[in-house]
Design a protein around this motif. Structure first.
Motif, PDB file in Angstrom:
ATOM      1  N   ASP A  43       0.830  -1.204   0.000  1.00 52.36           N
ATOM      2  CA  ASP A  43       0.000   0.000   0.000  1.00 52.36           C
ATOM      3  C   ASP A  43       0.865   1.255   0.000  1.00 52.36           C
ATOM      4  OD1 ASP A  43      -2.489  -1.048  -0.437  1.00 52.36           O
ATOM      5  OD2 ASP A  43      -3.145  -0.977   1.642  1.00 52.36           O
ATOM      6  N   PHE A  44       1.485   1.465  -1.145  1.00 51.57           N
ATOM      7  CA  PHE A  44       2.178   2.725  -1.400  1.00 51.57           C
ATOM      8  C   PHE A  44       1.153   3.855  -1.523  1.00 51.57           C
ATOM      9  CE2 PHE A  44       5.080  -0.497  -2.967  1.00 51.57           C
ATOM     10  CZ  PHE A  44       6.343  -0.012  -2.684  1.00 51.57           C
ATOM     11  N   ALA A  45       0.046   3.576  -2.227  1.00 54.98           N
ATOM     12  CA  ALA A  45      -0.909   4.620  -2.613  1.00 54.98           C
ATOM     13  C   ALA A  45      -2.061   4.766  -1.633  1.00 54.98           C
ATOM     14  CB  ALA A  45      -1.461   4.317  -4.003  1.00 54.98           C
ATOM     15  N   ARG A  46      -2.625   5.946  -1.638  1.00 56.78           N
ATOM     16  CA  ARG A  46      -3.844   6.215  -0.877  1.00 56.78           C
ATOM     17  C   ARG A  46      -5.049   5.674  -1.644  1.00 56.78           C
ATOM     18  NH1 ARG A  46      -6.501  11.425  -0.413  1.00 56.78           N
ATOM     19  NH2 ARG A  46      -4.713  12.320  -1.489  1.00 56.78           N
ATOM     20  N   PHE A  47      -6.068   5.235  -0.923  1.00 53.45           N
ATOM     21  CA  PHE A  47      -7.279   4.662  -1.522  1.00 53.45           C
ATOM     22  C   PHE A  47      -7.854   5.617  -2.569  1.00 53.45           C
ATOM     23  CE2 PHE A  47     -12.024   4.114  -1.145  1.00 53.45           C
ATOM     24  CZ  PHE A  47     -12.084   2.918  -1.845  1.00 53.45           C
ATOM     25  N   ASN A  48      -8.047   5.097  -3.778  1.00 53.29           N
ATOM     26  CA  ASN A  48      -8.616   5.845  -4.904  1.00 53.29           C
ATOM     27  C   ASN A  48      -7.720   6.967  -5.416  1.00 53.29           C
ATOM     28  OD1 ASN A  48     -10.912   4.391  -5.442  1.00 53.29           O
ATOM     29  ND2 ASN A  48     -12.253   5.646  -4.165  1.00 53.29           N
ATOM     30  N   HIS A  49      -6.453   6.962  -5.002  1.00 54.97           N
ATOM     31  CA  HIS A  49      -5.505   7.967  -5.487  1.00 54.97           C
ATOM     32  C   HIS A  49      -4.198   7.281  -5.882  1.00 54.97           C
ATOM     33  CE1 HIS A  49      -7.735  11.689  -4.546  1.00 54.97           C
ATOM     34  NE2 HIS A  49      -8.254  10.970  -3.557  1.00 54.97           N
TER      35      HIS A  49
ATOM     36  N   GLY B 267       0.193  -3.507  -2.136  1.00 54.52           N
ATOM     37  CA  GLY B 267      -0.989  -3.686  -1.314  1.00 54.52           C
ATOM     38  C   GLY B 267      -2.243  -3.664  -2.151  1.00 54.52           C
ATOM     39  N   ASN B 268      -3.375  -3.841  -1.520  1.00 56.30           N
ATOM     40  CA  ASN B 268      -4.636  -3.879  -2.265  1.00 56.30           C
ATOM     41  C   ASN B 268      -5.032  -2.523  -2.831  1.00 56.30           C
ATOM     42  OD1 ASN B 268      -5.187  -3.313   0.649  1.00 56.30           O
ATOM     43  ND2 ASN B 268      -7.289  -3.048  -0.099  1.00 56.30           N
ATOM     44  N   CYS B 269      -4.483  -1.435  -2.285  1.00 60.12           N
ATOM     45  CA  CYS B 269      -4.795  -0.102  -2.809  1.00 60.12           C
ATOM     46  C   CYS B 269      -3.865   0.321  -3.943  1.00 60.12           C
ATOM     47  CB  CYS B 269      -4.738   0.931  -1.685  1.00 60.12           C
ATOM     48  SG  CYS B 269      -6.108   0.823  -0.511  1.00 60.12           S
ATOM     49  N   ASP B 270      -2.876  -0.500  -4.239  1.00 58.54           N
ATOM     50  CA  ASP B 270      -1.962  -0.219  -5.343  1.00 58.54           C
ATOM     51  C   ASP B 270      -2.481  -0.848  -6.634  1.00 58.54           C
ATOM     52  OD1 ASP B 270      -0.035   1.051  -3.654  1.00 58.54           O
ATOM     53  OD2 ASP B 270       0.629  -0.932  -2.980  1.00 58.54           O
ATOM     54  N   GLU B 271      -2.346  -0.135  -7.724  1.00 58.77           N
ATOM     55  CA  GLU B 271      -2.701  -0.696  -9.014  1.00 58.77           C
ATOM     56  C   GLU B 271      -1.763  -1.854  -9.353  1.00 58.77           C
ATOM     57  OE1 GLU B 271      -5.157   0.127 -10.983  1.00 58.77           O
ATOM     58  OE2 GLU B 271      -5.876   1.974 -10.035  1.00 58.77           O
ATOM     59  N   PRO B 272      -2.279  -2.969  -9.889  1.00 64.19           N
ATOM     60  CA  PRO B 272      -1.395  -4.091 -10.245  1.00 64.19           C
ATOM     61  C   PRO B 272      -0.239  -3.678 -11.150  1.00 64.19           C
ATOM     62  CG  PRO B 272      -3.682  -4.791 -10.339  1.00 64.19           C
ATOM     63  CD  PRO B 272      -3.703  -3.304 -10.101  1.00 64.19           C
TER      64      PRO B 272
ATOM     65  N   PHE C 214       1.484  -1.158 -10.982  1.00 59.02           N
ATOM     66  CA  PHE C 214       2.539  -0.489 -10.223  1.00 59.02           C
ATOM     67  C   PHE C 214       3.672  -1.460  -9.876  1.00 59.02           C
ATOM     68  CE2 PHE C 214       4.269   1.835  -6.453  1.00 59.02           C
ATOM     69  CZ  PHE C 214       4.543   3.036  -7.088  1.00 59.02           C
ATOM     70  N   LEU C 215       3.407  -2.754 -10.048  1.00 57.75           N
ATOM     71  CA  LEU C 215       4.455  -3.747  -9.837  1.00 57.75           C
ATOM     72  C   LEU C 215       5.657  -3.461 -10.733  1.00 57.75           C
ATOM     73  CD1 LEU C 215       5.378  -6.385  -8.452  1.00 57.75           C
ATOM     74  CD2 LEU C 215       4.249  -7.638 -10.294  1.00 57.75           C
ATOM     75  N   GLU C 216       5.397  -2.960 -11.928  1.00 60.08           N
ATOM     76  CA  GLU C 216       6.498  -2.636 -12.845  1.00 60.08           C
ATOM     77  C   GLU C 216       7.415  -1.581 -12.241  1.00 60.08           C
ATOM     78  OE1 GLU C 216       5.088  -1.587 -16.704  1.00 60.08           O
ATOM     79  OE2 GLU C 216       3.806  -3.351 -16.894  1.00 60.08           O
ATOM     80  N   GLU C 217       6.817  -0.640 -11.510  1.00 56.55           N
ATOM     81  CA  GLU C 217       7.610   0.432 -10.906  1.00 56.55           C
ATOM     82  C   GLU C 217       8.531  -0.102  -9.812  1.00 56.55           C
ATOM     83  OE1 GLU C 217       7.845   3.527 -11.831  1.00 56.55           O
ATOM     84  OE2 GLU C 217       6.304   3.453 -13.370  1.00 56.55           O
ATOM     85  N   ILE C 218       8.011  -0.987  -8.954  1.00 60.32           N
ATOM     86  CA  ILE C 218       8.880  -1.482  -7.879  1.00 60.32           C
ATOM     87  C   ILE C 218       9.871  -2.511  -8.405  1.00 60.32           C
ATOM     88  CG2 ILE C 218       7.168  -0.904  -6.129  1.00 60.32           C
ATOM     89  CD1 ILE C 218       6.633  -3.879  -5.743  1.00 60.32           C
ATOM     90  N   GLU C 219       9.521  -3.169  -9.509  1.00 59.67           N
ATOM     91  CA  GLU C 219      10.505  -4.059 -10.141  1.00 59.67           C
ATOM     92  C   GLU C 219      11.630  -3.248 -10.769  1.00 59.67           C
ATOM     93  OE1 GLU C 219       7.824  -8.008 -11.233  1.00 59.67           O
ATOM     94  OE2 GLU C 219       8.104  -6.434 -12.754  1.00 59.67           O
ATOM     95  N   LYS C 220      11.295  -2.134 -11.416  1.00 58.96           N
ATOM     96  CA  LYS C 220      12.328  -1.274 -12.002  1.00 58.96           C
ATOM     97  C   LYS C 220      13.243  -0.704 -10.922  1.00 58.96           C
ATOM     98  CE  LYS C 220       9.696   1.495 -14.429  1.00 58.96           C
ATOM     99  NZ  LYS C 220       9.297   2.607 -15.334  1.00 58.96           N
TER     100      LYS C 220
ATOM    101  N   PHE D 234      -6.421  -4.159  -6.215  1.00 57.93           N
ATOM    102  CA  PHE D 234      -5.598  -5.366  -6.217  1.00 57.93           C
ATOM    103  C   PHE D 234      -6.112  -6.350  -5.161  1.00 57.93           C
ATOM    104  CE2 PHE D 234      -0.974  -7.117  -6.213  1.00 57.93           C
ATOM    105  CZ  PHE D 234      -1.333  -8.073  -7.156  1.00 57.93           C
ATOM    106  N   GLU D 235      -7.331  -6.878  -5.425  1.00 58.63           N
ATOM    107  CA  GLU D 235      -7.909  -7.909  -4.582  1.00 58.63           C
ATOM    108  C   GLU D 235      -7.804  -9.245  -5.308  1.00 58.63           C
ATOM    109  OE1 GLU D 235     -11.792  -6.939  -3.125  1.00 58.63           O
ATOM    110  OE2 GLU D 235     -11.202  -4.923  -2.479  1.00 58.63           O
ATOM    111  N   ARG D 236      -7.426 -10.290  -4.574  1.00 57.62           N
ATOM    112  CA  ARG D 236      -7.105 -11.567  -5.194  1.00 57.62           C
ATOM    113  C   ARG D 236      -7.723 -12.711  -4.396  1.00 57.62           C
ATOM    114  NH1 ARG D 236      -0.787 -11.803  -5.398  1.00 57.62           N
ATOM    115  NH2 ARG D 236      -1.078 -12.990  -7.311  1.00 57.62           N
TER     116      ARG D 236
END
Length: 230
Positions: free
Chosen positions: A34-40, A63-68, A70-76, A108-110
């Motif tokens: 959860d890097f991001a704020r809900f809906n932001h 986290g669940n509030c992060d767009e899927p 965004f994984l590319e960003e933390i991988e980079k 990001f709910e799974r």
């Protein structure tokens, strides 16, 4: 080995800066999503950049509030352990990102099966990294969604909302430490067998954890652990 444990930043970069001394004292940082704020979602990138500016050894999941995506960003940024396994100073760190399906209002709910699948690489590697009892004494797991029936997964009303499959995986592998987040009102610590499970609480609320590990004859253990408040 001194570890700063954080989760649920939700865009609050100010509290990252307030932890400057702890970042400086830590050997590495574990972030449970959860890097991001809900809906932001736009608040995720500044939070990531603030983390990267504070320490060179960060290990993280979404986290669940992060767009899927965004994984590319933390991988980079080379800090992702989501669906992977990283070796660091004699420790093995693996992660599972996102939250279990609940309201459907976060990006990001799974399913529980999807959460557990992120640890497939650990299961496949057990013959090489486990001891004679099948445990991985130097393993650290990061999971945004907490395991079930602990002090880390309880919502108001005393209902445990964690993952049964993730708990089962911990019971079988017995990592030295499992770091989780997601349930803001359930900052706490529990033991599952010999494993310490810690939900440090939400950093957006000024909560974080501090863990010290020790190694003796190739075996790792928790020397001390505390929940902290800014």
């Amino acid at each position: 080995m001194k570890i700063l444990v954080i989760s649920d930043i939700h865009g609050n970069t100010e509290n990252i800066e307030k932890l400057a001394d702890r970042f400086a004292a830590a050997d590495f940082v574990l972030f449970a999503g959860d890097f991001a704020r809900f809906n932001h979602p736009e608040t995720g990138k500044p939070a990531l950049e603030a983390l990267l500016n504070r320490h060179e050894s960060v290990f993280a999941v979404l986290g669940n509030c992060d767009e899927p995506a965004f994984l590319e960003e933390i991988e980079k940024a080379d800090i992702s352990v989501e669906g992977s396994m990283v070796f660091h100073d004699g420790l093995v760190i693996a992660g599972s990102g996102g939250g279990s399906k609940f309201t459907g209002e976060t990006p990001f709910e799974r399913t529980e099966e999807e959460l557990l699948k992120d640890y497939s690489i650990v299961k496949e590697s057990l013959p090489q990294i486990a001891d004679e009892n099948g445990t991985v004494n130097n393993l650290i797991l990061i999971m945004h969604n907490p395991p079930k029936e602990t002090d880390c997964d309880m919502i108001p009303g005393g209902v445990h909302v964690g993952s049964a499959l993730l708990r089962d995986f911990i019971e079988k592998t017995q990592p030295v430490l499992t770091v989780t987040g997601h349930i803001h009102e359930s900052a706490g610590m529990s033991k599952i067998g010999s494993t310490l499970v810690m939900n440090p609480g939400a950093l957006m609320e000024g909560k974080y954890g501090w863990v010290e590990l020790k190694e003796d004859g190739g075996k790792w253990s928790v020397a001390s652990a505390e929940l902290c408040q800014l």
